[in-house]
Write a protein that holds these residues in place. Structure first.
Motif, PDB file in Angstrom:
ATOM      1  N   VAL A 119       3.473   1.302   1.839  1.00 33.92           N
ATOM      2  CA  VAL A 119       2.228   0.538   1.724  1.00 33.92           C
ATOM      3  C   VAL A 119       1.207   1.265   2.594  1.00 33.92           C
ATOM      4  CG1 VAL A 119       1.027  -1.571   2.430  1.00 33.92           C
ATOM      5  CG2 VAL A 119       3.256  -1.707   1.293  1.00 33.92           C
ATOM      6  N   THR A 120       0.047   1.539   2.049  1.00 30.32           N
ATOM      7  CA  THR A 120      -0.917   2.274   2.868  1.00 30.32           C
ATOM      8  C   THR A 120      -2.353   2.058   2.444  1.00 30.32           C
ATOM      9  OG1 THR A 120      -1.462   4.461   3.754  1.00 30.32           O
ATOM     10  CG2 THR A 120      -0.825   4.375   1.453  1.00 30.32           C
ATOM     11  N   HIS A 121      -3.275   2.183   3.414  1.00 34.20           N
ATOM     12  CA  HIS A 121      -4.710   2.273   3.130  1.00 34.20           C
ATOM     13  C   HIS A 121      -5.160   3.714   3.332  1.00 34.20           C
ATOM     14  CE1 HIS A 121      -5.221  -2.025   3.218  1.00 34.20           C
ATOM     15  NE2 HIS A 121      -4.902  -2.144   4.480  1.00 34.20           N
ATOM     16  N   ASP A 122      -4.228   4.587   3.763  1.00 34.41           N
ATOM     17  CA  ASP A 122      -4.583   5.921   4.231  1.00 34.41           C
ATOM     18  C   ASP A 122      -4.699   6.903   3.069  1.00 34.41           C
ATOM     19  OD1 ASP A 122      -3.140   7.955   6.921  1.00 34.41           O
ATOM     20  OD2 ASP A 122      -4.803   8.327   5.544  1.00 34.41           O
ATOM     21  N   PRO A 123      -5.907   7.362   2.757  1.00 38.84           N
ATOM     22  CA  PRO A 123      -6.067   8.268   1.606  1.00 38.84           C
ATOM     23  C   PRO A 123      -5.342   9.602   1.783  1.00 38.84           C
ATOM     24  CG  PRO A 123      -8.143   8.013   2.825  1.00 38.84           C
ATOM     25  CD  PRO A 123      -7.181   7.053   3.424  1.00 38.84           C
ATOM     26  N   ARG A 124      -5.039   9.978   3.054  1.00 41.98           N
ATOM     27  CA  ARG A 124      -4.352  11.265   3.270  1.00 41.98           C
ATOM     28  C   ARG A 124      -2.974  11.264   2.601  1.00 41.98           C
ATOM     29  NH1 ARG A 124      -4.411  11.063   9.738  1.00 41.98           N
ATOM     30  NH2 ARG A 124      -3.940   8.913   9.249  1.00 41.98           N
ATOM     31  N   ILE A 125      -2.368  10.080   2.530  1.00 44.84           N
ATOM     32  CA  ILE A 125      -0.996  10.021   2.003  1.00 44.84           C
ATOM     33  C   ILE A 125      -0.980  10.290   0.494  1.00 44.84           C
ATOM     34  CG2 ILE A 125       1.106   8.633   1.862  1.00 44.84           C
ATOM     35  CD1 ILE A 125       0.520   7.283   4.308  1.00 44.84           C
TER      36      ILE A 125
ATOM     37  N   VAL B  11       8.138   9.547  -3.944  1.00 40.40           N
ATOM     38  CA  VAL B  11       7.272   8.952  -2.930  1.00 40.40           C
ATOM     39  C   VAL B  11       6.292   8.063  -3.689  1.00 40.40           C
ATOM     40  CG1 VAL B  11       5.517   9.311  -1.162  1.00 40.40           C
ATOM     41  CG2 VAL B  11       7.441  10.909  -1.348  1.00 40.40           C
ATOM     42  N   HIS B  12       6.419   6.772  -3.510  1.00 36.22           N
ATOM     43  CA  HIS B  12       5.619   5.796  -4.249  1.00 36.22           C
ATOM     44  C   HIS B  12       4.728   5.033  -3.280  1.00 36.22           C
ATOM     45  CE1 HIS B  12       5.380   3.295  -8.040  1.00 36.22           C
ATOM     46  NE2 HIS B  12       4.745   2.526  -7.184  1.00 36.22           N
ATOM     47  N   LEU B  13       3.444   4.933  -3.621  1.00 40.37           N
ATOM     48  CA  LEU B  13       2.516   4.221  -2.743  1.00 40.37           C
ATOM     49  C   LEU B  13       2.153   2.861  -3.316  1.00 40.37           C
ATOM     50  CD1 LEU B  13      -0.078   6.933  -1.664  1.00 40.37           C
ATOM     51  CD2 LEU B  13       2.257   6.555  -0.880  1.00 40.37           C
ATOM     52  N   LEU B  14       1.986   1.896  -2.425  1.00 37.73           N
ATOM     53  CA  LEU B  14       1.534   0.568  -2.815  1.00 37.73           C
ATOM     54  C   LEU B  14       0.215   0.351  -2.076  1.00 37.73           C
ATOM     55  CD1 LEU B  14       2.194  -2.153  -4.205  1.00 37.73           C
ATOM     56  CD2 LEU B  14       3.558  -2.736  -2.203  1.00 37.73           C
ATOM     57  N   MET B  15      -0.863   0.277  -2.849  1.00 42.40           N
ATOM     58  CA  MET B  15      -2.184   0.192  -2.230  1.00 42.40           C
ATOM     59  C   MET B  15      -2.942  -1.034  -2.722  1.00 42.40           C
ATOM     60  SD  MET B  15      -3.224   4.257  -2.420  1.00 42.40           S
ATOM     61  CE  MET B  15      -4.202   4.330  -0.908  1.00 42.40           C
ATOM     62  N   GLY B  16      -4.010  -1.373  -2.018  1.00 42.54           N
ATOM     63  CA  GLY B  16      -4.830  -2.501  -2.432  1.00 42.54           C
ATOM     64  C   GLY B  16      -5.563  -3.098  -1.258  1.00 42.54           C
TER      65      GLY B  16
END
Ligand SMILES: Nc1ncnc2c1ncn2[C@@H]1O[C@H](COP(=O)(O)OP(=O)(O)OP(=O)(O)O)[C@@H](O)[C@H]1O
Ligand SMILES: Nc1ncnc2c1ncn2[C@@H]1O[C@H](COP(=O)(O)OP(=O)(O)OP(=O)(O)O)[C@@H](O)[C@H]1O
Ligand SMILES: [Mg+2]
Ligand SMILES: [Mg+2]
Lengths: 224, 224
Positions: A196-202, A33-38
């Motif tokens: 892609v997420t802004h959600d800190p829960r993820i 599970v890889h997140l792309l944030m920014g």
């Protein structure tokens, strides 16, 4: 399962040029599970579109499951995406003339999976929308549309799932259910999940995070 | 400044009926930041649309700034909204053929405020988008579109601001800036600010919260 090398993307509109991505490289393994944030405008949707083969990079290569998708013809790329990729758009992109059930059934039909209606109802049930089967998008709430888009992306058990801010319109309970669903796809079924997420829960379910800022990779924090 | 009494809303589509709001009452004072929260599908957008006069309730009354808007003719209601209300839609609802600047300028023109372009640029600057003035919505990121929608809603200094999930597409820094902006409008300019949100960060600036579940009010927690 996903390898992006030296991606560069310049948007050209009339006389204007905007360099949205500069020398971006990224690797995601299956089962991850890889997140792309920014920040807003940093290039996340642009990068995800390139990784999904929806946008051609100005420079650079994208390899999915061993296939150099940047080299494929349009029709071979379309077939590859249909077979291997589930994509959740930031704007959902549901078919407005179709009901929730039909939006998901269409994905099964396109993949030649039989019993489309039965499978569509099962997926909608998984995202809590079995009772909205016959509603069209205009008669659904924001978070309901988002969940239909997620159900549609999961049709046919694609090996790679890419989701652009899949919990943005969801309350904490529904958001948690979706996060758990996506995590299980990676951990119990070995899929590759890029969110892609802004959600800190993820962050709780993420193995790794890539941070973008002004079109460049700035951090690769290994958490797991 | 906002008083809703015994609001009931039934959606009727062909043969089907869905009771989206049952006996909902709500009061928001000027100078207050009031949050409307609840699960996806609980009726928040429906309620906000009724409070803004965009949807007629099946039963019940809405009073804004002393005016019974449920009694106004369509044209008087339109004039009232233009004069007193700024509304941020969950889907942004930007004019696709206009640039970011033009989307905001139009609001000033409609209100008869001179120097529309100058004011539009100031507002876009306040939401961090001065450099996106000449971009159309299709060339903007999700969070950029959201911020243009917010800027447009603030044009002409409306007395009441209603925003449907105004930070859903925003990262923490931009989200914080918008939350601070909305809070200052209430606290330093005495406006009435009603925000539908799933975002727990906004709780920090809220005076009161109304919770909806399945179309009914379930909690009114006074925090301040
Ligand atoms: N035009 C319509 N016809 C029929 N049902 C509708 C219509 N619009 C909304 N609904 C239903 O009414 C309920 C409330 O919708 P609403 O958009 O107000 O929810 P919400 O609280 O804003 O949800 P979200 O957090 O997902 O945006 C939902 O179950 C939705 O499916
Ligand atoms: N078609 C286009 N033409 C010109 N510029 C574009 C176009 N699409 C996007 N951009 C610009 O490229 C930058 C990156 O956009 P992108 O949609 O990838 O951002 P993002 O990280 O997904 O932002 P958000 O979190 O707000 O969704 C933004 O500054 C945007 O204005
Ligand atoms: Mg985006
Ligand atoms: Mg809503």
């Amino acid at each position: 399962a996903i390898v992006a090398s030296h991606i560069n993307l310049v948007y050209r509109n009339g006389g204007e040029e905007f360099n949205a991505l500069q020398d971006v490289s990224l690797t995601v393994k299956s089962g991850e599970v890889h997140l792309l944030m920014g920040p807003s405008g940093s290039g996340k949707t642009t990068l995800l579109s390139i990784l999904a083969g929806l946008l051609t990079p100005t420079r650079g290569q994208v390899n999915l499951l061993g296939e150099e998708i940047t080299q494929l013809s349009r029709s071979r790329l379309a077939a590859f995406r249909l077979k291997h990729l589930g994509f959740v758009f930031q704007g959902f992109n549901l078919f407005p003339a179709l009901t929730a059930c039909e939006n998901v059934e269409v994905a099964f039909h396109l993949k030649g999976v039989p019993q489309a209606r039965k499978h569509a109802i099962e997926l909608l049930d998984q995202v809590g929308l079995a009772d909205r089967c016959n509603h069209r998008p205009q008669d659904l709430s924001g978070g309901q549309k988002q969940r239909v888009a997620i159900a549609r992306a999961l049709a046919g058990n694609p090996q790679i799932i890419m989701a652009d801010e899949p919990t943005a319109a969801l309350d904490s309970q529904n958001g948690h259910a979706i996060i758990t669903l996506l995590r299980n796809l990676a951990k119990t079924s070995g899929r590759t999940v890029l969110i892609v997420t802004h959600d800190p829960r993820i962050l709780d379910v993420a193995d790794r995070v890539t941070d973008l800022e002004d079109g460049k990779v700035v951090t690769k924090a290994k958490l797991g």
